[in-house]
Design an enzyme around this catalytic site. Structure first.
Site, PDB file in Angstrom:
ATOM      1  N   LYS A  80       0.867  -1.177   0.000  1.00 21.87           N
ATOM      2  CA  LYS A  80       0.000   0.000   0.000  1.00 21.87           C
ATOM      3  C   LYS A  80       0.897   1.218   0.000  1.00 21.87           C
ATOM      4  O   LYS A  80       1.983   1.195   0.598  1.00 21.87           O
ATOM      5  CB  LYS A  80      -0.852  -0.008   1.271  1.00 21.87           C
ATOM      6  CG  LYS A  80      -2.142   0.742   1.147  1.00 21.87           C
ATOM      7  CD  LYS A  80      -3.270  -0.125   0.619  1.00 21.87           C
ATOM      8  CE  LYS A  80      -4.567   0.643   0.519  1.00 21.87           C
ATOM      9  NZ  LYS A  80      -5.682  -0.151   0.048  1.00 21.87           N
ATOM     10  N   GLY A 178     -25.589   2.752   1.497  1.00 18.80           N
ATOM     11  CA  GLY A 178     -24.640   3.349   0.556  1.00 18.80           C
ATOM     12  C   GLY A 178     -24.910   2.889  -0.857  1.00 18.80           C
ATOM     13  O   GLY A 178     -24.762   1.711  -1.187  1.00 18.80           O
ATOM     14  N   GLY A 180     -23.398   3.908  -3.780  1.00 17.22           N
ATOM     15  CA  GLY A 180     -22.350   4.440  -4.640  1.00 17.22           C
ATOM     16  C   GLY A 180     -22.028   3.448  -5.742  1.00 17.22           C
ATOM     17  O   GLY A 180     -22.898   2.694  -6.201  1.00 17.22           O
ATOM     18  N   HIS A 181     -20.766   3.431  -6.146  1.00 19.48           N
ATOM     19  CA  HIS A 181     -20.358   2.554  -7.252  1.00 19.48           C
ATOM     20  C   HIS A 181     -20.696   1.097  -6.991  1.00 19.48           C
ATOM     21  O   HIS A 181     -21.172   0.388  -7.867  1.00 19.48           O
ATOM     22  CB  HIS A 181     -18.855   2.696  -7.496  1.00 19.48           C
ATOM     23  CG  HIS A 181     -18.484   4.023  -8.047  1.00 19.48           C
ATOM     24  ND1 HIS A 181     -18.060   5.070  -7.276  1.00 19.48           N
ATOM     25  CD2 HIS A 181     -18.515   4.479  -9.319  1.00 19.48           C
ATOM     26  CE1 HIS A 181     -17.827   6.118  -8.040  1.00 19.48           C
ATOM     27  NE2 HIS A 181     -18.096   5.792  -9.286  1.00 19.48           N
ATOM     28  N   VAL A 182     -20.436   0.633  -5.775  1.00 20.98           N
ATOM     29  CA  VAL A 182     -20.682  -0.780  -5.480  1.00 20.98           C
ATOM     30  C   VAL A 182     -22.146  -1.017  -5.087  1.00 20.98           C
ATOM     31  O   VAL A 182     -22.811  -1.904  -5.618  1.00 20.98           O
ATOM     32  CB  VAL A 182     -19.748  -1.278  -4.345  1.00 20.98           C
ATOM     33  CG1 VAL A 182     -20.036  -2.741  -4.024  1.00 20.98           C
ATOM     34  CG2 VAL A 182     -18.280  -1.100  -4.721  1.00 20.98           C
ATOM     35  N   TYR A 184     -24.974   0.546  -5.567  1.00 17.26           N
ATOM     36  CA  TYR A 184     -26.042   0.667  -6.567  1.00 17.26           C
ATOM     37  C   TYR A 184     -26.062  -0.554  -7.491  1.00 17.26           C
ATOM     38  O   TYR A 184     -27.118  -1.112  -7.791  1.00 17.26           O
ATOM     39  CB  TYR A 184     -25.882   1.957  -7.375  1.00 17.26           C
ATOM     40  CG  TYR A 184     -27.183   2.360  -8.019  1.00 17.26           C
ATOM     41  CD1 TYR A 184     -28.135   3.077  -7.297  1.00 17.26           C
ATOM     42  CD2 TYR A 184     -27.485   1.987  -9.326  1.00 17.26           C
ATOM     43  CE1 TYR A 184     -29.354   3.427  -7.865  1.00 17.26           C
ATOM     44  CE2 TYR A 184     -28.699   2.328  -9.903  1.00 17.26           C
ATOM     45  CZ  TYR A 184     -29.630   3.050  -9.170  1.00 17.26           C
ATOM     46  OH  TYR A 184     -30.842   3.381  -9.727  1.00 17.26           O
TER      47      TYR A 184
END
Ligand code: NAD
Length: 349
Positions: A80, A178, A180-182, A184
């Site tokens: 990381k 939530g 968002g991208h995931v 939805y």
């Protein structure tokens, strides 16, 4: 600031520090392990209060990536990078060029990707300096979110099978936190299986969209914990499993994409005592990194998604190990991941 005595230091293979005065870049790349392959992990840009805080985050997150990739059976190690800076004010083209050169200087031991505070556009600039970049749109595997959503979807199926003995999701109640991208995309997959959906997002427009498109029932961001549903799917924030929410949750299953869902590790024990089956976050949200493992000139999305589907089997293994050994699912996931990592370390020695 001691590195070797830091509580999150876990015999990391390499920790590299870099400062570029011209661009203002101050960054750390932490490589936890490369026994299974190059250390792949996102680059986080955050206004850390000091270097010690940035170092601890890089050590903790890189170890997490080692476990995540090992559990998913990927040929990746864990790494990381962190950049000390405010992503809203401190980004510049020069900074990303400098970061690209820093990544390149490690000769492929570390492969960078986007993460909190960084974007695909930033990675496009990094790519001009190094080929060790993953998850980019052009010539890469693109946005990892659909793969992550697919992994969470099969993960929910595994948890429903293990906890409720059902191998379909028809009429199962799922609360998605939530959109968002995931989140939805997850709703789209769940709706197609006849799930009864409840949705919460601080962005009300997303809730209205999901209500229209999937027949979902919008609820307020706070009341999402109190719903009488089968599955609570956190797809927004970390630390949402804590002393307060555990007493409120009605769902017998927690399975969602959010990173670091447990406020503290002891909360895994609390969930287990409350009879709630917890799908460990880094096991169920590995779809994105599995997708990245397929990146390359012959990238084939169907093949990548096939491998993401194996999250179903991985989770059943985690649940069964937890049950047989009387430990939490979180401890079981860590045990299995560590075993896989150690066997790679032995082979590499
Ligand atoms: P995103 O930023 O696209 O979506 C997050 C959504 O959560 C937003 O719509 C936001 O409005 C909503 N939100 C924020 N605070 C909220 C609150 N208090 N209550 C309800 N909703 C709230 O993020 P994403 O890419 O969809 O990722 C979601 C989670 O999954 C994150 O924790 C992320 O770290 C994790 N994750 C994502 C991926 C991926 O491939 N995108 C992979 C692994 C893990």
């Amino acid at each position: 600031m001691s590195v070797f005595e830091n509580v999150s230091f876990d015999d990391h293979k390499t920790i590299a520090f870099h400062q570029d005065r011209d661009s203002g870049l101050q960054a750390i790349i932490a490589i936890h392990n490369t026994a299974r392959g190059p250390a792949v992990g996102g680059c986080r840009m955050w206004p850390y209060r000091n270097e010690a805080e940035a170092l601890t985050d890089s050590l903790r997150l890189s170890r997490g990536m080692s476990l995540k990739s090992a559990l998913a059976g990927l040929p990746f190690g864990g790494g990381k990078s962190v950049i000390i800076g405010d992503p809203t004010t401190d980004k510049s083209e020069a900074l990303w060029h400098a970061m690209g050169r820093f990544v390149d200087s490690l000769g492929g031991q570390y492969i960078i990707a986007e993460d909190v505070g960084t974007s695909p556009a930033d990675m496009e600039i990094v790519r001009r300096e190094t080929r060790y970049v993953a998850g980019i749109a052009e010539g890469g595997s693109g946005d990892p979110s659909p793969a992550t959503a697919w992994g969470v979807f099969v993960g929910i199926k595994a948890a429903v099978f293990a906890r409720l003995g059902r191998d379909d999701l028809k009429s199962i109640g799922v609360a998605v936190q939530g959109l968002g991208h995931v989140g939805y995309e997850l709703c789209r997959l769940l709706a197609a299986e006849g799930v009864v959906l409840y949705v919460a997002d601080i962005n009300r427009a997303q809730c209205s969209r999901a209500a229209k498109e999937f027949g979902a029932t919008p609820v307020s961001p706070d009341s999402v914990y109190d719903l009488d549903v089968d599955v609570f799917a956190p797809c927004a924030l970390g630390a949402i499993i804590n002393d307060e929410t555990i007493t409120r949750l009605q769902a017998p299953i927690i399975a969602g994409s959010a990173n670091n869902q447990l406020a503290e590790r002891r909360h895994a024990e609390c969930l287990s005592k409350a009879g709630i089956l917890y799908a460990p976050d880094y096991a169920i949200n590995a779809g994105g990194i599995i997708n990245i493992a397929h990146e390359g000139p012959g990238y084939n999305q169907a093949k990548a998604f096939d491998q993401v589907s194996k999250i179903y089997k991985t989770l059943l293994e985690v649940f069964s190990h937890a049950e047989v050994n009387g430990i939490t699912t979180d401890a079981a996931a860590e045990y299995i991941a560590t075993q896989r990592l150690e066997s790679a370390i032995k082979k590499a020695a």
